[in-house]
Design an enzyme around this catalytic site. Sequence first.
Site, PDB file in Angstrom:
ATOM      1  N   CYS A  38      -5.103  -2.420   2.855  1.00 50.55           N
ATOM      2  CA  CYS A  38      -4.993  -2.206   4.295  1.00 50.55           C
ATOM      3  C   CYS A  38      -5.739  -3.322   5.035  1.00 50.55           C
ATOM      4  O   CYS A  38      -5.515  -4.493   4.767  1.00 50.55           O
ATOM      5  CB  CYS A  38      -5.507  -0.811   4.663  1.00 50.55           C
ATOM      6  N   LYS A  47     -10.243   1.671  -2.762  1.00 51.02           N
ATOM      7  CA  LYS A  47     -10.583   1.031  -1.491  1.00 51.02           C
ATOM      8  C   LYS A  47     -12.023   1.328  -1.102  1.00 51.02           C
ATOM      9  O   LYS A  47     -12.463   2.475  -1.100  1.00 51.02           O
ATOM     10  CB  LYS A  47      -9.626   1.526  -0.404  1.00 51.02           C
ATOM     11  N   GLU A  55       0.840  -1.199   0.000  1.00 47.35           N
ATOM     12  CA  GLU A  55       0.000   0.000   0.000  1.00 47.35           C
ATOM     13  C   GLU A  55       0.876   1.250   0.000  1.00 47.35           C
ATOM     14  O   GLU A  55       1.921   1.299   0.656  1.00 47.35           O
ATOM     15  CB  GLU A  55      -0.883  -0.017   1.252  1.00 47.35           C
TER      16      GLU A  55
END
Length: 470
Positions: free
Chosen positions: A346, A295, A236
């Site tokens: 994440c 995301k 990430e």
Amino acid sequence: MVFSFPKLEWSFLAWFALVPLFCVLDGQKPWRAFRRAYLCGFLFFFAAIGWIIYVTYAGAFLLVAFLALYFAFFGMAFVYFQRLALVPRIFVLASVWAALEFIRDHLFSGFGWVMLGETQYQNLWLIQIADRTGVYGVSFLVMMVNLLIFETLRMRASLFKANVAVITVLSLVLIYGFLVTGHKKDYPMVRVGLVQPNISLKENWDEGRKPWIVAKTVQLTQKLKDKKLDLIVWPESSLPGVISDSPYLISEIRMTAAGLHTPILIGSIAQNGEKYYNSAYLIGADGQILGRYDKIHLVPFGEYLPLRPVLGWISKIVPLDDFTSGKNYKIFSIDPSQKKFGVLICFEDTLGYLRRHFAQAGAEFFVNMTNDAWFKDTKSPFLHMQAAVFGCVENHRSLVRAANTGVSVLVDPWGRIITTLSDGSGKKTFIEGTAWGSLPLIHEKTFYTKYGDIFTILCFLCILVAVITA
């Protein structure tokens, strides 16, 4: 109970860790049981997730204080259902625990870490039941044994029936796990490489360090050039900041992918007008950008401020701009093999509903790119990885996990950790390096993928019937 989780991982302790709590709850009034269980929960969560203080002291305290309520409500249920016969009581209280974990995993954005069942992530035969029940089914089993041990110490009546019931359930689960893991089939494989650059947060936020960060990650990537990989995964925010602000750096990454003839998945921030997204970009083997995933599940107080009309004053103390949540379960394909995968950014890899949706959308394996450097060299990345393993079992999908500072692993569809990136001394976090390996691809959908949390619905129904009849 804390010792049954990383870093010690004495998982056998989980099978009787809650017996002392039951002893101090036994025979108490509901309000006193609530207080005693709350204290136990507060101590447990403080010890298990206290590393959150590295991000926010006040937030860590509030989160621990809130999560302890789940223990407290279980304490009240423990007292309330003592009026039931022994065997029903064991099954009902195990259902209460599983139901509370399900609520904790979903309520207020959800916090699915340190589930009781996650302590058993290395017990392959036991955890295979998660492909039908999710992790909640494994928590149910561990709680059931805790309750049986307590009742045995108290020398309750009907112990023989209770032992037969619990041992029968455990035996069937272990037999199922043996059959699932022992099934041999020639699955197609995907060969994947991981890059762990070990970039500190201070360096990541330094605008002048961006070229150095990309150069370092590219240099590590070059070590994978002779591995004949289908995909290379960066962590990430591996390209810090907004991707459109660094055309020369994205050009360097594109040339790297073309030079290696291997697709590279990178993390960066996307901008669309005034909206910002935490995103993953797939760079094809020809150097072209093949697609982007934004995301979906954002971190409250980290990537957005919940209830901004009410809590907007917080942003005056600590500046906090909101990211925008993605809407699509993007499925990437690796040409020419057309091996399909979904990206989880994440802590999205700890969320059961997200993993299910990607599997339903056609993902044959999962990729997680994360950065746990926020929490320093604590148990956090190990707890994160432990929770992610269950997504593999629930959906029978392999997992490729690239973490900036670790833990970076390859996990097969049954939860076996195939490869772990580590140094010569076995250290897995705050080191740099690469790892690679081959993982099976399964296209068939599991019961859990198709139907979701049927088991927890049954748990809620069990509790409802018990309340009506108690």
